[in-house]
Design an enzyme around this catalytic site. Sequence first.
Site, PDB file in Angstrom:
ATOM      1  N   PHE A 178       0.857  -1.184   0.000  1.00 63.31           N
ATOM      2  CA  PHE A 178       0.000   0.000   0.000  1.00 63.31           C
ATOM      3  C   PHE A 178       0.893   1.234   0.000  1.00 63.31           C
ATOM      4  O   PHE A 178       1.635   1.483   0.954  1.00 63.31           O
ATOM      5  CB  PHE A 178      -0.954   0.058   1.204  1.00 63.31           C
ATOM      6  CG  PHE A 178      -1.855   1.267   1.115  1.00 63.31           C
ATOM      7  CD1 PHE A 178      -3.035   1.230   0.404  1.00 63.31           C
ATOM      8  CD2 PHE A 178      -1.478   2.475   1.705  1.00 63.31           C
ATOM      9  CE1 PHE A 178      -3.832   2.361   0.265  1.00 63.31           C
ATOM     10  CE2 PHE A 178      -2.276   3.616   1.575  1.00 63.31           C
ATOM     11  CZ  PHE A 178      -3.465   3.551   0.859  1.00 63.31           C
ATOM     12  N   ASP A 204       9.354   2.919   2.040  1.00 66.44           N
ATOM     13  CA  ASP A 204       8.168   3.718   2.354  1.00 66.44           C
ATOM     14  C   ASP A 204       7.888   3.574   3.851  1.00 66.44           C
ATOM     15  O   ASP A 204       7.322   2.582   4.294  1.00 66.44           O
ATOM     16  CB  ASP A 204       6.973   3.252   1.517  1.00 66.44           C
ATOM     17  CG  ASP A 204       5.712   4.077   1.805  1.00 66.44           C
ATOM     18  OD1 ASP A 204       5.699   4.841   2.792  1.00 66.44           O
ATOM     19  OD2 ASP A 204       4.727   3.939   1.047  1.00 66.44           O
ATOM     20  N   LYS A 218       2.417  11.225   6.957  1.00 69.27           N
ATOM     21  CA  LYS A 218       1.601  11.020   8.146  1.00 69.27           C
ATOM     22  C   LYS A 218       2.117  11.779   9.383  1.00 69.27           C
ATOM     23  O   LYS A 218       1.882  12.970   9.497  1.00 69.27           O
ATOM     24  CB  LYS A 218       1.426   9.518   8.383  1.00 69.27           C
ATOM     25  CG  LYS A 218       0.565   8.913   7.258  1.00 69.27           C
ATOM     26  CD  LYS A 218      -0.043   7.578   7.560  1.00 69.27           C
ATOM     27  CE  LYS A 218      -1.108   7.250   6.519  1.00 69.27           C
ATOM     28  NZ  LYS A 218      -0.770   6.176   5.614  1.00 69.27           N
TER      29      LYS A 218
END
Length: 406
Positions: A142, A227, A256
């Site tokens: 993802f 990531d 985030k």
Amino acid sequence: MTTLTETYIEREANVLAHNYHPLGVVASRARGAFVYDVSGRPYLDCLSAYSSLNFGHGHPTLRRALRRQLGRLALTSRAIHHDQLADFATELSALVGGEMVLPMNSGAEAVETALKVARAWGYRVKGVPDNRATIIVADNNFHGRTLGIVSFSTDDSARKDFGPFLPGFVSVPYGDAEALEAAIDDTTVAVMVEPIQGEAGIIVPPSGYLKRVREVTATKNVLFIADEIQSGLGRTGATLQLHNEGVHADLVILGKALGGGLLPVSAVVGRADVLRVIQPGQHGSTFGGNPLAAAVGLAVVRLLAPGTLQRRARELGDHLHRRLSGMSLLGVVGFRGVGLWAGVDVDPSLATGRQVAEKLVERGVLTKDTHGSTLRFAPPLIATPGHIHFAMDQLEDSLRSLSAGR
Ligand SMILES: *Cc1c(COP(=O)(O)O)cnc(C)c1O
């Protein structure tokens, strides 16, 4: 559910695109580890906006940094310089072990940035023939929701009816370094993986996997892109999950929590010789690296620099994992995680993850299900051991009530 909540949810359903299926909570304020709904009821936040709220809601230091910058300078675009960006980039690089920063806003934008940098590096430095560059990713990845990114998703619901897709990606099983090595050829410019697959259910790869990925990519002159948007910035008990594994990537993608739960802030951090392939005019973002984002990002970096929050994540995580290991008789068939992060598999014959999440909402705990019967726990790092035990008590109670109702 109160009528206030129901009315609100009904109104949303009429005017908001249905790209989410939220739990039945309407938040109106929050502080620290708690969210309060429209009727003032508190919920312990064990989702933390997918790790965007690692420092909790409204951390006083971060709010002060935002307020101070808001009163001075909010936005310039990068057509001119501003006095916040150099400190942010310098201290962020030092924190994660990189040399140079390319700031963006959302996670997906930073992922796209890393992919563009890798392709340009492949043509300009590695010498891959024009338009032939390939990038290796992992199954069940993802990395966001843009067209470029869903082009290499292996999740049908992320891709269906969004084609045609971008070519140039090869997906191999996650955690299998041999499969990854076998997929590398002369056109490979980069390997991009999540050090822990968050969205897939907090999937932790076999130990030694990331080290092996590093060795293989270094040997074959391929960039290693990590990531760390969800795994990074304290969640796993280290600044990066890579640090837990003693591994250094060429490019690290952050997002985030980099915005401190106040703003969208993302960045690609890594090797200067790689990031230097991008020249003026070749990539950018109007809001990327804006003064507010840089000021908040810098405050986030300074919160993490002493290492105290990372240690706290490890200690709280010990409580979390110890409690989960005692729940097998209640229907927890497995759990995984590192630091203050856990993916919990509930016996699918007992309940779906969604049903457990709804029971937890009734008991004042916010979590999120993923993939059938898996639940994610990611409380803010500023939580207390008491909060963790409260969440685990409520999980036990929820599972008991589901068993009783069978
Ligand atoms: C959330 C996430 C993204 C995408 O970030 P957005 O800010 O939602 O675009 C990318 N990669 C990982 C690992 C994520 O968890």
